[in-house]
Design a protein around this motif. Structure first.
Motif, PDB file in Angstrom:
ATOM      1  N   PRO A  84       0.873  -1.286   0.052  1.00 56.14           N
ATOM      2  CA  PRO A  84      -0.005   0.091  -0.091  1.00 56.14           C
ATOM      3  C   PRO A  84       0.930   1.196  -0.013  1.00 56.14           C
ATOM      4  N   PRO A  85       0.393   2.391  -0.291  1.00 57.76           N
ATOM      5  CA  PRO A  85       1.092   3.569  -0.113  1.00 57.76           C
ATOM      6  C   PRO A  85       1.567   3.945   1.138  1.00 57.76           C
ATOM      7  N   PRO A  86       2.944   4.072   1.152  1.00 52.74           N
ATOM      8  CA  PRO A  86       3.332   4.225   2.628  1.00 52.74           C
ATOM      9  C   PRO A  86       3.016   5.631   3.332  1.00 52.74           C
ATOM     10  N   ALA A  87       2.723   5.635   4.548  1.00 51.10           N
ATOM     11  CA  ALA A  87       2.483   6.659   5.492  1.00 51.10           C
ATOM     12  C   ALA A  87       3.680   7.790   5.081  1.00 51.10           C
TER      13      ALA A  87
ATOM     14  N   ASP B 108       4.824   2.029   7.127  1.00 47.93           N
ATOM     15  CA  ASP B 108       3.235   1.905   7.138  1.00 47.93           C
ATOM     16  C   ASP B 108       2.586   0.512   7.776  1.00 47.93           C
ATOM     17  N   ILE B 109       1.327   0.544   8.041  1.00 46.22           N
ATOM     18  CA  ILE B 109       0.598  -0.434   8.392  1.00 46.22           C
ATOM     19  C   ILE B 109       0.136  -1.358   6.949  1.00 46.22           C
ATOM     20  N   VAL B 110       0.442  -2.588   7.053  1.00 41.93           N
ATOM     21  CA  VAL B 110       0.352  -3.319   5.877  1.00 41.93           C
ATOM     22  C   VAL B 110      -0.727  -4.469   6.104  1.00 41.93           C
ATOM     23  N   ASP B 111      -1.643  -4.903   5.353  1.00 38.11           N
ATOM     24  CA  ASP B 111      -2.716  -5.735   5.423  1.00 38.11           C
ATOM     25  C   ASP B 111      -1.999  -7.166   5.196  1.00 38.11           C
TER      26      ASP B 111
ATOM     27  N   TYR C 196       9.905  -3.116   5.921  1.00 39.12           N
ATOM     28  CA  TYR C 196       9.588  -2.449   7.292  1.00 39.12           C
ATOM     29  C   TYR C 196       8.190  -1.888   7.299  1.00 39.12           C
ATOM     30  N   ASP C 197       7.199  -2.787   6.781  1.00 43.46           N
ATOM     31  CA  ASP C 197       5.605  -2.276   6.923  1.00 43.46           C
ATOM     32  C   ASP C 197       5.276  -3.024   8.273  1.00 43.46           C
ATOM     33  N   ALA C 198       4.545  -2.503   9.210  1.00 48.32           N
ATOM     34  CA  ALA C 198       4.133  -3.227  10.340  1.00 48.32           C
ATOM     35  C   ALA C 198       2.884  -4.211   9.891  1.00 48.32           C
ATOM     36  N   ILE C 199       3.042  -5.389  10.386  1.00 47.65           N
ATOM     37  CA  ILE C 199       1.977  -6.446  10.088  1.00 47.65           C
ATOM     38  C   ILE C 199       1.118  -6.837  11.069  1.00 47.65           C
ATOM     39  N   ALA C 200       1.640  -7.035  12.357  1.00 43.33           N
ATOM     40  CA  ALA C 200       0.787  -7.636  13.436  1.00 43.33           C
ATOM     41  C   ALA C 200       1.356  -7.351  14.715  1.00 43.33           C
ATOM     42  N   GLN C 201       0.888  -7.690  16.108  1.00 41.65           N
ATOM     43  CA  GLN C 201       1.374  -7.619  16.912  1.00 41.65           C
ATOM     44  C   GLN C 201       1.464  -9.105  17.781  1.00 41.65           C
ATOM     45  N   PHE C 202       2.573  -9.289  18.198  1.00 38.80           N
ATOM     46  CA  PHE C 202       2.693 -10.849  18.744  1.00 38.80           C
ATOM     47  C   PHE C 202       2.040 -10.783  20.103  1.00 38.80           C
ATOM     48  N   ARG C 203       1.235 -12.204  20.119  1.00 39.72           N
ATOM     49  CA  ARG C 203       0.643 -12.239  21.449  1.00 39.72           C
ATOM     50  C   ARG C 203       1.109 -13.518  22.190  1.00 39.72           C
TER      51      ARG C 203
ATOM     52  N   GLN D 230      -7.685  -4.370  11.385  1.00 42.72           N
ATOM     53  CA  GLN D 230      -8.728  -3.732  11.572  1.00 42.72           C
ATOM     54  C   GLN D 230      -8.529  -2.168  11.906  1.00 42.72           C
ATOM     55  N   LEU D 231      -7.184  -1.874  12.478  1.00 43.39           N
ATOM     56  CA  LEU D 231      -7.016  -0.575  12.709  1.00 43.39           C
ATOM     57  C   LEU D 231      -6.726   0.239  11.274  1.00 43.39           C
ATOM     58  N   ARG D 232      -6.308  -0.490  10.348  1.00 43.74           N
ATOM     59  CA  ARG D 232      -6.141   0.166   9.010  1.00 43.74           C
ATOM     60  C   ARG D 232      -7.206   0.465   8.320  1.00 43.74           C
ATOM     61  N   ASP D 233      -8.184  -0.631   8.506  1.00 45.48           N
ATOM     62  CA  ASP D 233      -9.482  -0.585   7.798  1.00 45.48           C
ATOM     63  C   ASP D 233     -10.396   0.664   8.224  1.00 45.48           C
ATOM     64  N   ILE D 234     -10.193   1.176   9.389  1.00 43.72           N
ATOM     65  CA  ILE D 234     -10.918   2.362  10.252  1.00 43.72           C
ATOM     66  C   ILE D 234     -10.041   3.688   9.899  1.00 43.72           C
ATOM     67  N   GLY D 235      -8.995   3.687   9.327  1.00 43.62           N
ATOM     68  CA  GLY D 235      -8.274   4.693   9.006  1.00 43.62           C
ATOM     69  C   GLY D 235      -7.118   5.221   9.998  1.00 43.62           C
ATOM     70  N   TYR D 236      -6.756   4.334  10.795  1.00 48.19           N
ATOM     71  CA  TYR D 236      -5.455   4.743  11.448  1.00 48.19           C
ATOM     72  C   TYR D 236      -4.080   4.411  10.531  1.00 48.19           C
ATOM     73  N   ARG D 237      -3.341   5.433  10.872  1.00 48.89           N
ATOM     74  CA  ARG D 237      -1.987   5.480  10.024  1.00 48.89           C
ATOM     75  C   ARG D 237      -0.939   5.349  10.843  1.00 48.89           C
ATOM     76  N   LEU D 238       0.324   4.876  10.471  1.00 47.78           N
ATOM     77  CA  LEU D 238       1.455   4.887  11.232  1.00 47.78           C
ATOM     78  C   LEU D 238       1.937   6.219  11.348  1.00 47.78           C
ATOM     79  N   SER D 239       2.706   6.713  12.406  1.00 50.02           N
ATOM     80  CA  SER D 239       3.043   7.922  12.731  1.00 50.02           C
ATOM     81  C   SER D 239       4.042   8.057  13.924  1.00 50.02           C
ATOM     82  N   GLN D 240       4.270   9.274  14.499  1.00 47.41           N
ATOM     83  CA  GLN D 240       5.397   9.598  15.533  1.00 47.41           C
ATOM     84  C   GLN D 240       5.215  10.721  16.124  1.00 47.41           C
ATOM     85  N   VAL D 241       5.810  10.739  17.394  1.00 50.47           N
ATOM     86  CA  VAL D 241       5.448  11.942  18.088  1.00 50.47           C
ATOM     87  C   VAL D 241       6.894  12.702  18.313  1.00 50.47           C
TER      88      VAL D 241
END
Length: 486
Positions: free
Chosen positions: A60-63, A375-378, A451-458, A475-486
């Motif tokens: 997908p287009p990177p953030a 970015d976050i990848v599906d 370096y696209d984020a896929i998932a969270q280890f459980r 599910q985060l990607r589908d509702i509009g969340y994007r990778l960021s930083q502060v």
């Protein structure tokens, strides 16, 4: 299914590793870099130990508009150290057991070349998706994750199989309209079609898992009366196995404690980023030790609020739990304000004045240069065999491979409703030769070679397959969340 009868199932494609310096590395490939296992001189001309990236076809287009950097190590070449050889994650042979998008059985000559790596080897076979190597004497750990492009499973048991495909049923074939193909991850719509079809048959199922060559159906209760004779043995032309009741994998497999003597990086970092230790309030184990986990990536909601992804079970108070680093008496990073149900993903809203990078950690010797996540990848766009990476204070840097995808249906008043909610998870495999993944890894981010984020280890299963269960960020990607930083 015996290994010798699986060649007809394998006509398919597999695709197939930081700014702040970590002061201590728990990675098995650091603390056990040289194996005492003798390498026959014959094998020296056969080996090229290296990584080989396999990018997903349509990222997908990177953030962040940055060139994709390969996470795959480029320096791992064969080195003979007298009677030792360098431990490596991926062993590349003069041949690949994936050709033209199909997994193939090794020839007799190729079997001999693989056997040359393991002097006491008495058997080499393919049990999809694994390359199974059977040795009289197991080599010292850690072992490679892949050999000749296939996930490696080493055992001394002449009959052991790396994974269980479940119980078969004898019902008529289920045909769905969505495309299904060997080693091609099914679309989201395909998973939805399958669940709806089972519900129309009056069958209650909890999740559908895909492992490249077929499906596994899980249900905590018997799906319906006479399910073995009613439910399908095939979906389109791919086989189906069933796990019912007590056979269903549970989170009891999670490792709750750090093994005695194992060190982890508990330094207090001012340069915060994915991979630092986090802890919550009043979250103690039975032995009065803190339950600590690993911080994930920084993401931004559609309204601009910034969060850190964390493991929900590390913060049992739930909403308003404070997230601290590196322990419960440490610095407050923010508070839990959103919890995504059964995914075990919670969002910590970052406090004003807290900076949080999007770059990965690195080891002290800078073996892997610092790289920013894109970015976050599906995960449904990735294929089994895609190389994945993780770095936590408990495990150090780990390299593995994606094995499959699961769609889990969420609880509903009507178990047969045509419309239902669900979540996706992925399964990663880091080899069966390094016991490196513990409860403290929970919350860590998995990423691919871009370096696209896929998932969270459980958690990592304690069952023989050693699969790691990782809820995706879909599910985060589908509702509009994007990778960021502060």
């Amino acid at each position: 299914m015996a290994e010798s009868h699986l060649s007809d199932l394998t006509n398919l494609p597999v695709s197939s590793g930081h700014g702040t310096l970590r002061k201590k590395s728990a990675s098995p490939y650091k603390v056990a870099r040289f194996s005492p296992y003798k390498l026959p001189s014959k094998a020296k001309s056969l080996l090229n130990l290296t990584g080989h990236p396999h990018a997903h076809p349509n990222p997908p287009p990177p953030a962040f508009n940055l060139p994709a950097a390969s996470a795959t190590p480029q320096h791992d070449t064969f080195e003979n150290q007298g009677d030792t050889f360098v431990a490596t994650t991926h062993v590349k042979m003069p041949f690949e057991l994936w050709q033209s998008g199909k997994q193939i059985m090794p020839t007799n000559e190729q079997r001999q070349q693989i056997k040359a790596l393991f002097p006491t080897c008495f058997g080499v076979g393919v049990f999809p998706p694994f390359l199974v190597v059977r040795c009289q004497d197991l080599p010292p750990k850690p072992w490679p994750v892949t050999v000749a492009g296939l996930p490696l499973w080493i055992t001394s048991d002449p009959d052991e199989r790396p994974m269980d495909y479940g119980v078969t049923a004898q019902g008529p074939k289920l045909t769905i309209t969505s495309e299904l193909a060997l080693w091609k991850t099914p679309s989201e719509q395909a998973f939805v079609e399958i669940v709806r079809a089972f519900r129309k048959m009056g069958a209650v199922i909890d999740s559908v898992q895909w492992f490249g060559i077929g499906f596994r159906i899980l249900s905590g209760v018997e799906p319906c009366n006479d399910w073995k004779s009613r439910l399908p043995a095939f979906i389109n032309n791919l086989f189906v196995g069933y796990f019912i009741g007590s056979e269903v994998r549970s989170e009891k497999a999670m490792r709750k404690k750090l093994p005695v003597g194992r060190q982890h990086d508990d330094e207090w970092y001012t340069d915060l980023r994915p991979g630092i230790i986090v802890a919550g309030e009043n979250n103690l184990q039975a032995d009065n030790r803190e339950v600590m986990s690993t911080a994930g990536v920084c993401i931004e909601s559609p309204n601009g609020t910034k969060y850190i992804t964390v493991a929900s079970h590390g913060f049992p108070i739930g909403v308003e739990s404070e997230v601290k680093h590196p322990h419960r008496n440490g610095r407050t990073l923010g508070r839990i304000t959103r919890i995504f149900g059964e995914s075990d993903i919670s969002l910590c809203e970052i406090d004003p004045g807290v900076s949080y990078s999007r770059e990965t950690f690195t080891t002290q010797d800078a073996e892997f240069p610092s790289q920013p996540f894109r970015d976050i990848v599906d995960a449904n766009l990735l294929q089994p065999g895609t190389f994945v990476y993780m770095d936590t204070p408990y495990s150090g840097r780990c390299e593995g491979t994606l094995m499959g995808v699961e769609m889990k249906t969420l609880p509903h008043d009507d178990p047969f409703a045509e419309e239902f909610e669900y979540m996706f998870s992925t399964f990663a495999y880091f080899g069966n030769g390094a016991d490196t993944l513990f409860d403290g890894c929970c919350g860590a981010v998995l990423w691919d070679q871009n370096y696209d984020a896929i998932a969270q280890f459980r958690f990592q299963s304690s069952e023989r397959d050693h699969m790691c269960y990782c809820p995706t960020f879909k599910q985060l990607r589908d509702i509009g969340y994007r990778l960021s930083q502060v």
